[in-house]
Design a protein around this motif. Structure first.
Motif, PDB file in Angstrom:
ATOM      1  N   ILE A 162       0.862  -1.179   0.000  1.00 32.16           N
ATOM      2  CA  ILE A 162       0.000   0.000   0.000  1.00 32.16           C
ATOM      3  C   ILE A 162       0.899   1.230   0.000  1.00 32.16           C
ATOM      4  CG2 ILE A 162      -1.692   1.342   1.318  1.00 32.16           C
ATOM      5  CD1 ILE A 162      -2.700  -1.283   2.514  1.00 32.16           C
ATOM      6  N   PHE A 163       0.574   2.185  -0.861  1.00 34.23           N
ATOM      7  CA  PHE A 163       1.356   3.422  -0.910  1.00 34.23           C
ATOM      8  C   PHE A 163       0.434   4.597  -1.227  1.00 34.23           C
ATOM      9  CE2 PHE A 163       1.332   1.606  -5.118  1.00 34.23           C
ATOM     10  CZ  PHE A 163       1.197   2.675  -5.975  1.00 34.23           C
ATOM     11  N   GLN A 164       0.949   5.792  -0.970  1.00 33.51           N
ATOM     12  CA  GLN A 164       0.189   7.008  -1.239  1.00 33.51           C
ATOM     13  C   GLN A 164       0.923   7.831  -2.289  1.00 33.51           C
ATOM     14  OE1 GLN A 164      -0.483   9.505   2.196  1.00 33.51           O
ATOM     15  NE2 GLN A 164      -2.311  10.406   1.290  1.00 33.51           N
ATOM     16  N   SER A 165       0.167   8.321  -3.258  1.00 27.28           N
ATOM     17  CA  SER A 165       0.737   9.130  -4.329  1.00 27.28           C
ATOM     18  C   SER A 165       1.033  10.537  -3.830  1.00 27.28           C
ATOM     19  CB  SER A 165      -0.250   9.205  -5.494  1.00 27.28           C
ATOM     20  OG  SER A 165       0.164  10.182  -6.424  1.00 27.28           O
ATOM     21  N   ASP A 166       2.201  11.048  -4.181  1.00 27.53           N
ATOM     22  CA  ASP A 166       2.545  12.431  -3.843  1.00 27.53           C
ATOM     23  C   ASP A 166       1.720  13.412  -4.678  1.00 27.53           C
ATOM     24  OD1 ASP A 166       4.443  11.681  -1.970  1.00 27.53           O
ATOM     25  OD2 ASP A 166       6.090  11.722  -3.410  1.00 27.53           O
ATOM     26  N   LYS A 167       1.324  12.967  -5.871  1.00 25.50           N
ATOM     27  CA  LYS A 167       0.612  13.864  -6.794  1.00 25.50           C
ATOM     28  C   LYS A 167      -0.814  14.158  -6.342  1.00 25.50           C
ATOM     29  CE  LYS A 167       3.144  12.669 -10.974  1.00 25.50           C
ATOM     30  NZ  LYS A 167       3.087  12.068 -12.288  1.00 25.50           N
ATOM     31  N   ASN A 168      -1.583  13.108  -6.043  1.00 27.58           N
ATOM     32  CA  ASN A 168      -2.999  13.316  -5.738  1.00 27.58           C
ATOM     33  C   ASN A 168      -3.397  12.896  -4.325  1.00 27.58           C
ATOM     34  OD1 ASN A 168      -3.119  10.522  -5.850  1.00 27.58           O
ATOM     35  ND2 ASN A 168      -4.211  10.446  -7.789  1.00 27.58           N
ATOM     36  N   GLN A 169      -2.439  12.441  -3.541  1.00 28.47           N
ATOM     37  CA  GLN A 169      -2.658  12.030  -2.149  1.00 28.47           C
ATOM     38  C   GLN A 169      -3.573  10.811  -2.010  1.00 28.47           C
ATOM     39  OE1 GLN A 169      -0.772  13.447   0.418  1.00 28.47           O
ATOM     40  NE2 GLN A 169       0.176  14.247  -1.435  1.00 28.47           N
ATOM     41  N   LYS A 170      -3.881  10.135  -3.121  1.00 30.24           N
ATOM     42  CA  LYS A 170      -4.712   8.929  -3.056  1.00 30.24           C
ATOM     43  C   LYS A 170      -3.853   7.733  -2.666  1.00 30.24           C
ATOM     44  CE  LYS A 170      -8.470  10.343  -5.982  1.00 30.24           C
ATOM     45  NZ  LYS A 170      -9.450   9.915  -6.964  1.00 30.24           N
ATOM     46  N   PHE A 171      -4.523   6.714  -2.167  1.00 36.26           N
ATOM     47  CA  PHE A 171      -3.869   5.474  -1.748  1.00 36.26           C
ATOM     48  C   PHE A 171      -4.050   4.421  -2.842  1.00 36.26           C
ATOM     49  CE2 PHE A 171      -4.657   7.818   2.075  1.00 36.26           C
ATOM     50  CZ  PHE A 171      -3.571   7.543   2.882  1.00 36.26           C
ATOM     51  N   TYR A 172      -3.009   3.633  -3.055  1.00 35.36           N
ATOM     52  CA  TYR A 172      -2.998   2.589  -4.078  1.00 35.36           C
ATOM     53  C   TYR A 172      -2.386   1.328  -3.481  1.00 35.36           C
ATOM     54  CZ  TYR A 172      -3.496   6.477  -7.383  1.00 35.36           C
ATOM     55  OH  TYR A 172      -3.941   7.586  -8.067  1.00 35.36           O
ATOM     56  N   PHE A 173      -2.581   0.205  -4.170  1.00 36.98           N
ATOM     57  CA  PHE A 173      -1.833  -0.994  -3.817  1.00 36.98           C
ATOM     58  C   PHE A 173      -1.350  -1.679  -5.078  1.00 36.98           C
ATOM     59  CE2 PHE A 173      -6.224  -2.619  -4.005  1.00 36.98           C
ATOM     60  CZ  PHE A 173      -6.077  -3.713  -4.863  1.00 36.98           C
ATOM     61  N   ASN A 174      -0.257  -2.388  -4.930  1.00 32.70           N
ATOM     62  CA  ASN A 174       0.276  -3.271  -5.968  1.00 32.70           C
ATOM     63  C   ASN A 174       0.388  -4.670  -5.378  1.00 32.70           C
ATOM     64  OD1 ASN A 174       0.737  -1.354  -8.045  1.00 32.70           O
ATOM     65  ND2 ASN A 174       2.639  -0.719  -7.079  1.00 32.70           N
ATOM     66  N   LEU A 175       0.106  -5.661  -6.195  1.00 31.93           N
ATOM     67  CA  LEU A 175       0.401  -7.046  -5.840  1.00 31.93           C
ATOM     68  C   LEU A 175       1.683  -7.396  -6.573  1.00 31.93           C
ATOM     69  CD1 LEU A 175      -0.244  -9.833  -4.609  1.00 31.93           C
ATOM     70  CD2 LEU A 175      -1.650 -10.288  -6.631  1.00 31.93           C
ATOM     71  N   LYS A 176       2.687  -7.834  -5.811  1.00 34.47           N
ATOM     72  CA  LYS A 176       3.988  -8.150  -6.396  1.00 34.47           C
ATOM     73  C   LYS A 176       4.266  -9.644  -6.300  1.00 34.47           C
ATOM     74  CE  LYS A 176       6.408  -3.802  -5.826  1.00 34.47           C
ATOM     75  NZ  LYS A 176       7.643  -3.187  -5.328  1.00 34.47           N
ATOM     76  N   ALA A 177       4.902 -10.159  -7.331  1.00 36.12           N
ATOM     77  CA  ALA A 177       5.355 -11.555  -7.338  1.00 36.12           C
ATOM     78  C   ALA A 177       6.602 -11.664  -6.462  1.00 36.12           C
ATOM     79  CB  ALA A 177       5.673 -11.996  -8.766  1.00 36.12           C
ATOM     80  N   ALA A 178       7.035 -12.878  -6.224  1.00 33.95           N
ATOM     81  CA  ALA A 178       8.209 -13.117  -5.374  1.00 33.95           C
ATOM     82  C   ALA A 178       9.451 -12.411  -5.910  1.00 33.95           C
ATOM     83  CB  ALA A 178       8.457 -14.617  -5.241  1.00 33.95           C
ATOM     84  N   ASN A 179       9.526 -12.226  -7.233  1.00 33.51           N
ATOM     85  CA  ASN A 179      10.692 -11.569  -7.835  1.00 33.51           C
ATOM     86  C   ASN A 179      10.585 -10.039  -7.807  1.00 33.51           C
ATOM     87  OD1 ASN A 179       8.830 -10.975  -9.821  1.00 33.51           O
ATOM     88  ND2 ASN A 179       9.855 -12.124 -11.442  1.00 33.51           N
ATOM     89  N   GLY A 180       9.499  -9.516  -7.192  1.00 33.15           N
ATOM     90  CA  GLY A 180       9.336  -8.080  -7.081  1.00 33.15           C
ATOM     91  C   GLY A 180       8.572  -7.439  -8.222  1.00 33.15           C
ATOM     92  N   GLN A 181       8.238  -8.207  -9.238  1.00 35.28           N
ATOM     93  CA  GLN A 181       7.513  -7.668 -10.390  1.00 35.28           C
ATOM     94  C   GLN A 181       6.059  -7.385 -10.003  1.00 35.28           C
ATOM     95  OE1 GLN A 181       7.608 -10.125 -13.891  1.00 35.28           O
ATOM     96  NE2 GLN A 181       6.323  -8.758 -15.058  1.00 35.28           N
ATOM     97  N   ILE A 182       5.546  -6.224 -10.400  1.00 37.76           N
ATOM     98  CA  ILE A 182       4.152  -5.875 -10.144  1.00 37.76           C
ATOM     99  C   ILE A 182       3.269  -6.675 -11.094  1.00 37.76           C
ATOM    100  CG2 ILE A 182       2.427  -4.033 -10.224  1.00 37.76           C
ATOM    101  CD1 ILE A 182       4.742  -2.088  -9.530  1.00 37.76           C
ATOM    102  N   ILE A 183       2.307  -7.410 -10.530  1.00 36.59           N
ATOM    103  CA  ILE A 183       1.424  -8.230 -11.361  1.00 36.59           C
ATOM    104  C   ILE A 183      -0.016  -7.722 -11.347  1.00 36.59           C
ATOM    105  CG2 ILE A 183       2.811 -10.332 -11.400  1.00 36.59           C
ATOM    106  CD1 ILE A 183       1.262 -11.383  -9.034  1.00 36.59           C
ATOM    107  N   LEU A 184      -0.338  -6.817 -10.423  1.00 37.86           N
ATOM    108  CA  LEU A 184      -1.675  -6.221 -10.387  1.00 37.86           C
ATOM    109  C   LEU A 184      -1.576  -4.885  -9.668  1.00 37.86           C
ATOM    110  CD1 LEU A 184      -4.618  -7.208 -11.186  1.00 37.86           C
ATOM    111  CD2 LEU A 184      -4.944  -7.614  -8.748  1.00 37.86           C
TER     112      LEU A 184
END
Length: 110
Positions: free
Chosen positions: A4-26
């Motif tokens: 979970i992270f927050q964008s500096d641009k719009n202050q909205k919250f987002y999430f990424n699902l990452k694989a074991a190798n660190g690649q963003i998959i969603l």
């Protein structure tokens, strides 16, 4: 792992699902609150195993991508672009494999 992270641009919250190798998959849409992003993660966890919840798409440039939809039909996550349909299907399989039991890392906490 979900991040979970927050964008500096719009202050909205987002999430990424990452694989074991660190690649963003969603990746998620933007949420007004961290609680909204946490609910989005829960929706991904509830819907990831249901193949009918994946919307497979082809972009105008011929690349493939997918959206994962919640029970109400709203998109809760979107993939990267893939050069082949097989790559996209592997991406869907990866989401299914990495969602169950995935830890949540909150990058908004200092």
């Amino acid at each position: 792992m979900f991040e979970i992270f927050q964008s500096d641009k719009n202050q909205k919250f987002y999430f990424n699902l990452k694989a074991a190798n660190g690649q963003i998959i969603l990746s998620s849409q933007g949420y007004e609150s961290k609680n909204g992003a946490e609910k989005g993660i829960k929706s991904v966890q509830e819907n990831a195993d249901d193949d009918s919840k994946y919307e497979r798409k082809t972009a105008s440039n011929g690349k493939f991508h997918f959206n994962l939809k919640a029970g109400n039909g709203q998109i809760v996550g979107s993939s990267q672009m893939y050069s082949s349909e097989a790559g996209m299907e592997n991406g869907i399989a990866s989401v299914k494999n990495h969602t169950s039991g995935a830890k949540i890392k909150d990058l908004t906490e200092s």
